[in-house]
Every structure is written in C-alpha cells, then in structure tokens.
Design a protein around this motif. Structure first.
Motif, short mmCIF file in Angstrom:
data_model
loop_
_atom_site.label_atom_id
_atom_site.label_comp_id
_atom_site.label_asym_id
_atom_site.label_seq_id
_atom_site.Cartn_x
_atom_site.Cartn_y
_atom_site.Cartn_z
N UNK A 1 -7.71 9.56 -5.73
CA UNK A 1 -8.85 9.17 -6.79
C UNK A 1 -10.00 8.74 -5.48
N UNK A 2 -9.91 8.38 -4.42
CA UNK A 2 -10.73 7.87 -3.35
C UNK A 2 -11.49 9.24 -3.02
N UNK A 3 -11.02 10.12 -2.90
CA UNK A 3 -11.55 11.43 -2.63
C UNK A 3 -10.90 12.08 -1.18
N UNK A 4 -9.77 11.42 -0.90
CA UNK A 4 -9.02 11.67 0.27
C UNK A 4 -8.57 13.19 0.05
N UNK A 5 -8.80 14.37 1.05
CA UNK A 5 -8.29 15.70 0.69
C UNK A 5 -6.88 15.84 0.68
N UNK A 6 -6.32 15.11 1.48
CA UNK A 6 -4.80 15.32 1.77
C UNK A 6 -4.16 13.76 1.90
N UNK A 7 -3.09 13.61 1.19
CA UNK A 7 -2.46 12.15 1.53
C UNK A 7 -0.60 12.84 1.59
N UNK A 8 -0.23 12.18 2.64
CA UNK A 8 1.16 12.39 2.92
C UNK A 8 1.79 11.17 2.71
N UNK A 9 3.19 11.30 1.87
CA UNK A 9 4.11 10.10 1.74
C UNK A 9 5.50 10.70 1.97
N UNK A 10 6.39 9.67 2.21
CA UNK A 10 7.89 9.77 2.15
C UNK A 10 8.52 9.96 0.88
N UNK A 11 9.45 10.80 0.88
CA UNK A 11 10.04 10.88 -0.72
C UNK A 11 11.32 9.99 -0.94
N UNK A 12 11.91 9.07 0.35
CA UNK A 12 13.05 8.11 0.12
C UNK A 12 12.61 6.81 0.61
N UNK A 13 11.05 6.57 0.47
CA UNK A 13 10.83 5.06 0.59
C UNK A 13 10.47 4.62 -0.99
N UNK A 14 9.35 4.02 -1.15
CA UNK A 14 9.10 3.60 -2.40
C UNK A 14 9.18 4.27 -3.71
N UNK A 15 9.04 5.64 -3.35
CA UNK A 15 9.36 6.40 -4.42
C UNK A 15 10.62 6.39 -4.97
N UNK A 16 11.62 6.08 -4.05
CA UNK A 16 13.30 6.04 -4.63
C UNK A 16 13.79 7.36 -4.73
#
Ligand SMILES: *Cc1c(COP(=O)(O)O)cnc(C)c1O
Length: 468
Positions: free
Chosen positions: A278-293
C-alpha cells in the motif's frame, strides 16, 4: 595367543537382542544388520591381530551406540524446548495440518501443476497461489521461489544487473546462514551504492545518489537487530514516491514478512506485506517459513508488469518451487483467507497460548513425574521463561512464557542437556547456569507425553542406586 574366532557371537544373537531389534522399526532391518556386522567385523579384525574378543555385553553396547548414531544422522523429529518459535536449526515454522493434508493429497498423485484445464494446454504453476497472495497482500501479482534469499537474488538479477542499487548504510544487513546483502548484490551483478550513515539516512541521500545508471532504490528490513536512539531511515512510502519521481524501481526485502497484524498476539506491530504494498513499493520480498508460518519459500509481491518481467528471467527455472511446497503454501494461505481458522497455523497457536495455560502444562508434566523423581538426583520443577520468535524476526520481542527446569545435584547442566539431546525423541532446551530449561511455548502440545517419557527415563537413569 589368539582368541578363538568362534568366541565371536553369531550375528543373530545380536539382531534378536530386544534393545537392538527395537531399532528395526526406526532404521530398517537391513541397517540394523549392517551395524551388527560392522561391530563383529571389527572384533574379528582385532582378534586376528591378537586382541581379546570383547565380551558379549560390550559388543552389544557398541552396536547400540552405533545404532543411536545412525538414528541421529537421520532427519527426525525433535522437541524444541528452546522457546525460539522459528528456529532455523529446527526447520523454522511447523506446518498447519491443512498445509500437510494438501501436500499429502496432491503429492501422492498427478495434478494440474502446469496444465490449464479449460484450454487443455500448458499452464503456469504459480497461478493459483498467486491469486491467494494477491488477495492477502493487495498486490497485482505474485511469484514464489525457493526462499527469500532467492527472491532477492532474482529481483536484483532481473532489474539491476550492471546497474546501481541504492541502499541505506543502516540496512546493509547480514542474516544468519551467510546471507549478506552486499554479497548478494555483488553476486547478482548489481553495483551497490551505499548512502547515509549507519544511524541516519534521509530521502535527500537517495536523491543525490541517483544517476542514469540507477536501477533501484532498495529497502531491507533489519530483521535480526535494531538501531536505537538517534536514528533516521527513509520510510517505504517516501522512498516509493521518490522512486516513482526518478523512474527507478522501489524494492523492499521485508524478510520475516507478516501477513496479519501480530498485535493480536500481543507482540509489537510488524509491517505487513499488505501495508508495504500500500505504500507504493513496486516489489516486496518475504520468506514463507518465518512469520507467515508456512513452508520454506520466497514470495515476491508487486505490480503486474514487474512480476511478469521477473517470470521471464531464466533464473526462475532454477529457483522454482515444487508441487509439495506449493500445496503446503496454498494450504497455509487458505487459513489466512478464513480468519477464524488462523489459529490452526502452529506459529499463531504457540503465540496465542496464555502463560497460565503454559504454567498448567508445566504443572501437569511435573505431576506426572512426581513418582519417577522421588529419591532421584534430578530435580524437575515448573519455571518462568521468556520465549522469542527467532528465525531472524522481531529481535526485541520477548514473550512471557513458562516451562520446566531440570537440574541435578550430581550432574552439570551441560551433561543434562547432552542426555536430553540423545533421548528419543531428542529434547533441546536452554542451558542456564546449573539448570536446563524447557520452554513449553515452543513444545507442540502433542509432544507433552513424549517429553514426560524422556524426563522419566532421565530421572531413572540418574537415580543414585539401581541405576546404570
Ligand atoms: C530471513 C531474511 C532473508 C532470507 O530469507 P530466507 O527465506 O531464509 O532465504 C532475507 N532478507 C531478510 C530481510 C530476512 O529477514
């Protein structure tokens, strides 16, 4: 004089020994036989060189030791009593039953993994999980790769090869396991342009660093540390706007990446993927096995154009995830899309557990051991503990917790910890001064019975008389 070789017991005398044959269920009959044969071969070689043939009990002991070693070398379940909920050494997030069921069902047969059923031709393996990710993050598109490190590498390789990537000095992070942002940048062929200082970076630093060579402004979540005090960082919204103005890509390596507000579990707010998008960042990368669970994977959310460009990079083929990962991820995300089921994700159930509830579990475990403990040198008692999320997430979160403390008048905490690690299943606690503490927040409730059995055998083993 050489000992007669016939004094060496026959293989079957050892393989039919109850303690030895108990390993058949764990390691397979063939492996048990191999271990027995190896120990007997060694005895035979020794005898040929004039050594004594060890008595049966010693040979049996050697076989059992060898089998225990074989067992530890396997990938096996452990009891995580460290209180670190997402421990990288223990495989980070335990998966939800729904994720596992999906993986079991889909993994055992054929699927439409890359097949478009409506058209009867080749489809994309990412379509279904992308729909879920877009719904949860508000992004236009999403892509899943092997882990977050791969996601970062892919983004940099796609958009910043031979070009500049501007990063704040306060965010040039190293995460465990050798992931150092400057190294990954170099590997991808991007040129790192550091701006600001360790504690303060302003938007004007990014503006001044911009040139025709600039591909990207990058933010990186300082996952495992905090800079406190006299500090300034450029927030995502400001950086995204500046990137738009200067026509470069705004990329955030969010790392631990929450998909829901963690305040509902009593821990500090962590920016969610939806908030970052929502901030307007074009791309955001995250891990699947951290806080996503969920399962190990790397998730990239962003606008359609950039996600489509990423998909065309040949590296995607090398970094792609298999059907089991996609099935587990999809089964996890399905629980997010039905918020009443969120607590089915083990990470959230563990975060949600009240201290009173954990104290009660500790009480029940100690009560179950009351008989075994009497007269022994081991002391087992409930205790207060502090749990953390771990896995390079929320470094400052300390979660009140409860567990059990194990100490002994004649054994050091390190010795107790070693005994617990060699138990079946192995139990890993935290060693503090003279005691080992088992934090029950990270022990899955279904493991309490096993934990009781391990602690029972520990107390029996340590009883002053009649023990070993
Ligand atoms: C954990 C983390 C990574 C690496 O994620 P993996 O899924 O373990 O590869 C990358 N960046 C940040 C900011 C992280 O916190």
């Amino acid at each position: 004089m050489n000992a007669p070789l016939r004094d060496i017991p026959p293989v079957h005398r050892l393989t039919t020994d109850p303690a030895v044959s108990a390993y058949e269920g764990l390691l397979g009959r063939a492996n048990v036989r191999v271990a027995v044969q190896a120990v007997l071969d060694r005895a035979r070689e020794g005898a040929a060189k004039g050594a004594e043939i060890p008595p049966f009990e010693r040979l049996r002991g050697e076989v059992l030791e060898r089998l225990a070693d074989d067992r530890r070398a396997d990938l096996i379940s452990v009891v995580n009593g460290t209180g670190v909920l997402l421990h990288t050494n223990f495989g980070r997030a335990p998966l939800a039953a729904n994720a596992l069921a999906n993986a079991v069902q889909l993994g055992g047969g054929y699927t439409n993994l890359e097949f478009d059923l409506a058209e009867g031709k080749r489809g994309s393996r990412y379509d279904r999980v992308s729909l879920q990710l877009c719904e949860l993050s508000g992004a236009q598109g999403a892509l899943v790769v092997n882990n977050c490190a791969a996601a970062v590498l892919l983004v940099l390789d796609t958009f910043a090869r031979d070009r500049d990537v501007v990063v704040s000095r306060g965010q040039l992070i190293e995460i465990g396991g050798g992931f150092r942002l400057p190294d990954v940048l170099r590997r991808s062929g991007a040129r790192l342009v550091e701006v600001g200082t360790t504690n303060k970076t302003y938007a004007r630093d990014f503006r001044e660093a911009w040139s025709e060579r600039t591909a990207m402004f990058m933010r990186s979540h300082p996952s495992n540390y905090r800079i406190e005090g006299f500090t300034a960082e450029v927030d995502a919204k400001t950086l995204a706007a500046l990137a738009k103005e200067l026509d470069v890509i705004a990329f955030e390596d969010l790392g631990s990446g929450a998909f829901v507000d963690l305040e509902q579990f009593g821990i500090a707010h962590e920016p969610t993927v939806a908030e970052e998008i929502a901030t307007g960042m074009d791309l955001v990368a995250v891990s699947g096995d951290k806080l996503l669970g969920g399962p190990q994977c790397g998730i990239i959310c962003g606008n359609t154009e950039h996600i489509e460009t990423l998909k065309r990079n040949p590296l995607v083929r090398a970094l792609r995830v298999d059907k089991l990962t996609l099935a587990a991820l999809s089964g996890t995300l399905a629980l997010y899309l039905e918020p009443s089921r969120l607590l089915e994700i083990p990470l959230f159930a563990m975060l949600h557990a009240g201290v009173a509830e954990l104290r009660e579990r500790a009480g029940r475990i100690c009560a179950a051991l009351a008989d075994a403990g009497s007269g022994g040198a081991i002391r087992i008692a409930p205790c207060e503990t502090v749990a953390t999320t771990g896995g390079g997430t929320l470094p400052l979160a300390s979660i009140p917790s409860a567990g059990i403390s194990i100490s002994s008048s004649d054994r050091s905490a390190d010795e107790i910890a070693a005994s617990l690690r060699s138990a079946s299943p192995p139990v890993i606690g935290r060693t503090e001064d003279t005691a080992v503490r088992i934090d029950l927040r990270s022990v899955l409730p279904g493991q309490d019975a096993e934990l009781i059995e391990v602690l029972r055998s520990l107390t029996i083993e340590t009883k002053p008389q009649g023990g070993r």
